[in-house]
Design an enzyme around this catalytic site. Sequence first.
Site, mmCIF file in Angstrom:
data_model
loop_
_atom_site.group_PDB
_atom_site.id
_atom_site.type_symbol
_atom_site.label_atom_id
_atom_site.label_comp_id
_atom_site.label_asym_id
_atom_site.label_seq_id
_atom_site.Cartn_x
_atom_site.Cartn_y
_atom_site.Cartn_z
ATOM 1 N N ASP A 95 -1.886 -0.648 5.920
ATOM 2 C CA ASP A 95 -2.090 -0.067 7.255
ATOM 3 C C ASP A 95 -3.570 0.051 7.640
ATOM 4 O O ASP A 95 -3.872 0.522 8.722
ATOM 5 C CB ASP A 95 -1.406 1.309 7.361
ATOM 6 C CG ASP A 95 -2.084 2.377 6.515
ATOM 7 O OD1 ASP A 95 -2.488 2.068 5.374
ATOM 8 O OD2 ASP A 95 -2.220 3.517 7.002
ATOM 9 N N CYS A 129 -6.793 3.297 -7.514
ATOM 10 C CA CYS A 129 -8.210 3.562 -7.768
ATOM 11 C C CYS A 129 -8.445 5.050 -7.577
ATOM 12 O O CYS A 129 -8.212 5.584 -6.492
ATOM 13 C CB CYS A 129 -9.086 2.770 -6.797
ATOM 14 S SG CYS A 129 -10.790 3.392 -6.761
ATOM 15 N N CYS A 158 -17.335 1.636 -7.943
ATOM 16 C CA CYS A 158 -16.353 1.042 -8.859
ATOM 17 C C CYS A 158 -15.970 -0.343 -8.371
ATOM 18 O O CYS A 158 -16.316 -0.752 -7.272
ATOM 19 C CB CYS A 158 -15.114 1.926 -8.965
ATOM 20 S SG CYS A 158 -14.025 1.822 -7.530
ATOM 21 N N ASP A 212 0.859 -1.183 0.000
ATOM 22 C CA ASP A 212 0.000 0.000 0.000
ATOM 23 C C ASP A 212 0.900 1.239 0.000
ATOM 24 O O ASP A 212 2.069 1.150 0.364
ATOM 25 C CB ASP A 212 -0.891 -0.053 1.246
ATOM 26 C CG ASP A 212 -1.726 1.188 1.421
ATOM 27 O OD1 ASP A 212 -2.264 1.695 0.421
ATOM 28 O OD2 ASP A 212 -1.837 1.660 2.578
ATOM 29 N N ARG A 213 0.373 2.375 -0.412
ATOM 30 C CA ARG A 213 1.231 3.563 -0.504
ATOM 31 C C ARG A 213 1.143 4.442 0.747
ATOM 32 O O ARG A 213 2.066 4.468 1.557
ATOM 33 C CB ARG A 213 0.839 4.380 -1.759
ATOM 34 C CG ARG A 213 1.920 5.347 -2.215
ATOM 35 C CD ARG A 213 1.378 6.380 -3.194
ATOM 36 N NE ARG A 213 0.767 7.492 -2.470
ATOM 37 C CZ ARG A 213 0.278 8.590 -3.053
ATOM 38 N NH1 ARG A 213 0.293 8.714 -4.364
ATOM 39 N NH2 ARG A 213 -0.231 9.555 -2.328
ATOM 40 N N ASP A 214 0.006 5.126 0.920
ATOM 41 C CA ASP A 214 -0.112 6.112 2.007
ATOM 42 C C ASP A 214 -0.122 5.427 3.374
ATOM 43 O O ASP A 214 -0.909 4.508 3.619
ATOM 44 C CB ASP A 214 -1.378 6.951 1.826
ATOM 45 C CG ASP A 214 -1.362 7.742 0.516
ATOM 46 O OD1 ASP A 214 -0.261 8.154 0.085
ATOM 47 O OD2 ASP A 214 -2.436 7.933 -0.073
ATOM 48 N N ASP A 267 0.995 9.438 5.611
ATOM 49 C CA ASP A 267 -0.386 9.701 5.214
ATOM 50 C C ASP A 267 -0.771 11.110 5.680
ATOM 51 O O ASP A 267 -0.081 11.709 6.505
ATOM 52 C CB ASP A 267 -1.321 8.676 5.861
ATOM 53 C CG ASP A 267 -2.608 8.505 5.061
ATOM 54 O OD1 ASP A 267 -2.820 9.234 4.086
ATOM 55 O OD2 ASP A 267 -3.406 7.629 5.422
ATOM 56 N N SER A 268 -1.828 11.643 5.120
ATOM 57 C CA SER A 268 -2.288 12.967 5.521
ATOM 58 C C SER A 268 -3.802 13.014 5.437
ATOM 59 O O SER A 268 -4.386 12.546 4.457
ATOM 60 C CB SER A 268 -1.704 14.036 4.598
ATOM 61 O OG SER A 268 -2.394 15.261 4.781
ATOM 62 N N CYS A 298 -12.717 -1.234 -8.326
ATOM 63 C CA CYS A 298 -11.285 -1.252 -8.013
ATOM 64 C C CYS A 298 -10.917 -0.667 -6.652
ATOM 65 O O CYS A 298 -9.799 -0.892 -6.181
ATOM 66 C CB CYS A 298 -10.480 -0.577 -9.135
ATOM 67 S SG CYS A 298 -10.966 1.083 -9.609
HETATM 68 MG MG LIG Z 1 -2.688 3.245 3.563
HETATM 69 ZN ZN LIG Z 2 -12.035 2.469 -8.400
#
Ligand SMILES: [Mg+2]
Ligand SMILES: [Zn+2]
Length: 183
Positions: free
Chosen positions: A130, A93, A101, A11-13, A19-20, A103
Amino acid sequence: MPQGPGLVMIDRDGVINEDSNEFVKSVAEWRPIKGSLEAIAALHRGGWRVAVVTNQSGVGRGLYDEATLAKIHEHMRERARAAGGEIAGVYYCPHLPDDGCDCRKPKPGLFRALERELRVSVIGAPYIGDRLSDIEAALGVGAQPILVRTGTGAATEALLAGRDVPVFDDLAAAARSLLDSKR
Ligand SMILES: [Mg+2]
Ligand SMILES: [Zn+2]
């Protein structure tokens, strides 16, 4: 489980970058979590193929457009490369939670796109996230969920309610565990 390292999804954030609540809307607002780029590099050197799977509803909310998101992801990939890593693909997404959606995690669409593009199965592959939606997304596609305590992970840990999910302090610790277990 396949022998040796394979695909690892992240995962990214809250896992790779801070994260923000106000969303990460620009390259300048993208700040890596300490050790995360080095962790991606270590996984890459260890033979893992690293892919990023992320919900980016900020696009649907009109906070940033897909061109800006592409710039953020190119920056992330360059930073990973500079650390000695490589990101094989980034799957996101752009939709709102109520867009219906297929995704937005925990839906499986991003994982299916990844499978088609990288010609790999996500079954049994670790997905490091997370949020509870990350855990549920991984379980939904037969991947192996891993929780980190960065981002909202510490709060998510309290919601696991006895689910058998490995938990690590951060991406660096999760990567070390994967590298140790698949040596
Ligand atoms: Mg995350
Ligand atoms: Zn989506």
